[in-house]
Design a protein around this motif. Sequence first.
Motif, PDB file in Angstrom:
ATOM      1  N   GLN A 192       0.840  -1.221   0.000  1.00 17.21           N
ATOM      2  CA  GLN A 192       0.000   0.000   0.000  1.00 17.21           C
ATOM      3  C   GLN A 192       0.866   1.260   0.000  1.00 17.21           C
ATOM      4  N   GLN A 193       2.066   1.127   0.560  1.00 20.26           N
ATOM      5  CA  GLN A 193       2.948   2.293   0.720  1.00 20.26           C
ATOM      6  C   GLN A 193       3.902   2.531  -0.444  1.00 20.26           C
ATOM      7  N   ARG A 194       3.999   1.601  -1.380  1.00 18.26           N
ATOM      8  CA  ARG A 194       4.922   1.822  -2.512  1.00 18.26           C
ATOM      9  C   ARG A 194       4.472   3.044  -3.296  1.00 18.26           C
ATOM     10  N   LYS A 195       5.410   3.670  -3.969  1.00 14.68           N
ATOM     11  CA  LYS A 195       5.067   4.809  -4.813  1.00 14.68           C
ATOM     12  C   LYS A 195       5.416   4.480  -6.260  1.00 14.68           C
ATOM     13  N   PRO A 196       4.453   4.399  -7.191  1.00 10.99           N
ATOM     14  CA  PRO A 196       3.015   4.381  -6.952  1.00 10.99           C
ATOM     15  C   PRO A 196       2.573   3.129  -6.186  1.00 10.99           C
ATOM     16  N   ALA A 197       1.410   3.218  -5.544  1.00  7.49           N
ATOM     17  CA  ALA A 197       0.935   2.116  -4.705  1.00  7.49           C
ATOM     18  C   ALA A 197       0.644   0.870  -5.548  1.00  7.49           C
ATOM     19  N   ALA A 232      -0.801  -1.514 -11.731  1.00  5.60           N
ATOM     20  CA  ALA A 232      -0.074  -1.586 -13.013  1.00  5.60           C
ATOM     21  C   ALA A 232       0.920  -0.438 -13.224  1.00  5.60           C
ATOM     22  N   LYS A 233       0.649   0.715 -12.618  1.00  5.72           N
ATOM     23  CA  LYS A 233       1.579   1.851 -12.812  1.00  5.72           C
ATOM     24  C   LYS A 233       2.906   1.619 -12.107  1.00  5.72           C
TER      25      LYS A 233
END
Length: 335
Positions: A192-197, A232-233
């Motif tokens: 949930q915290q990854r950028k982008p999530a 996917a992003k």
Amino acid sequence: RNRKRLVDCRSDIDRWNAPFLAIYESLVPAEEEKAKQKQLLASLEKLVNKEWPRAQLYLYGSCANAFGVSNSDIDVCLAIEDTDINKSEILLKLAEILQADNLQDVQALTRARVPIVKLKDPVTGISCDICINNVLAVVNTKLLRDYAEIDGRLRELAFIVKHWAKKRGVNVTYQGTLSSYAYVLMCIHFLQQRKPAILPCLQGMEATYVVTVDDIECAYFDQVQKLREFGAKNTESIAKLVWAFFDYWAHLHDYANAVISVRTGSIISKRAKEWTRRIGNDRHLICIEDPFETSHDLGRVVDKYSINTLREEFDRAANIMQYDPDPCVTLFEPY
Ligand code: ATP
Ligand code: MG
């Protein structure tokens, strides 16, 4: 100890994607195992219904949440309305019924934290724990399974983390390390915290699934088939994510102040939850909020000794992911 991360991820990290995926594939149970479990559940339900016609059996835990390795025990919940009989009596009666039907190693553990009956089915060879009316566990099992449908990298990461935790001896709650359930929540929160999530926060979205269990309202968006493109992003590979997961828990997590919360999809403060002081045996040395029982810290099993064991293992894993020539082997070496 200086816990600041000194380096960026090694540039050759993607060399280990294929080996990590191979480990994941080797852990995933075969389809026929699921069929055997269903068959055992059906025959248990028949037996139980002779005594309690309206009782129902539910699978929960790793056999139903998409995070189970092959040949694991199954967790079953007996949902029964007769609240005037106490749990111990039901468990003892249940044990009697199961024994009479030639199930093996039947044992009622009425004084455990979660009282259960244990048994082994001689036909399928499956071992099974049955608890009574633990409906919250059935609901949190569904939440985990729904998250697993959104992005395949969750299941890959969680299998690898659980495998590491078992091999390194840090998946033993009575020794003060974390449950499998806690590790899966750590993985969900991390994605949930990854950028982008890579994962959304289902409890922060419009609720399409609402149940009230033990006075706790459990509500979240469960139409997860609509979220298949959510991550996917973000194109991070599994090897990079394993690296980043251990880097987070070794170097970046604020153990003094932070609580990880899947419910909010963010970090919240210990102060906001009044988890800053030790109360009884709850020390809150690593804080993982249960998504529904929000007063419940899944890190509460961790004590002043086992927190060091855990953090040393996170450090070791982070180092291996950064420097080891063969991380897919070294990471899982038995302790
Ligand atoms: P394993 O593959 O190690 O058996 P598991 O997913 O079955 O993993 P357990 O830790 O055995 O994990 O827990 C079984 C289930 O019980 C979890 O999936 C969860 O639904 C519930 N559970 C376990 N511990 C807790 C807890 N502390 N609070 C709430 N629910 C819990
Ligand atoms: Mg289990």
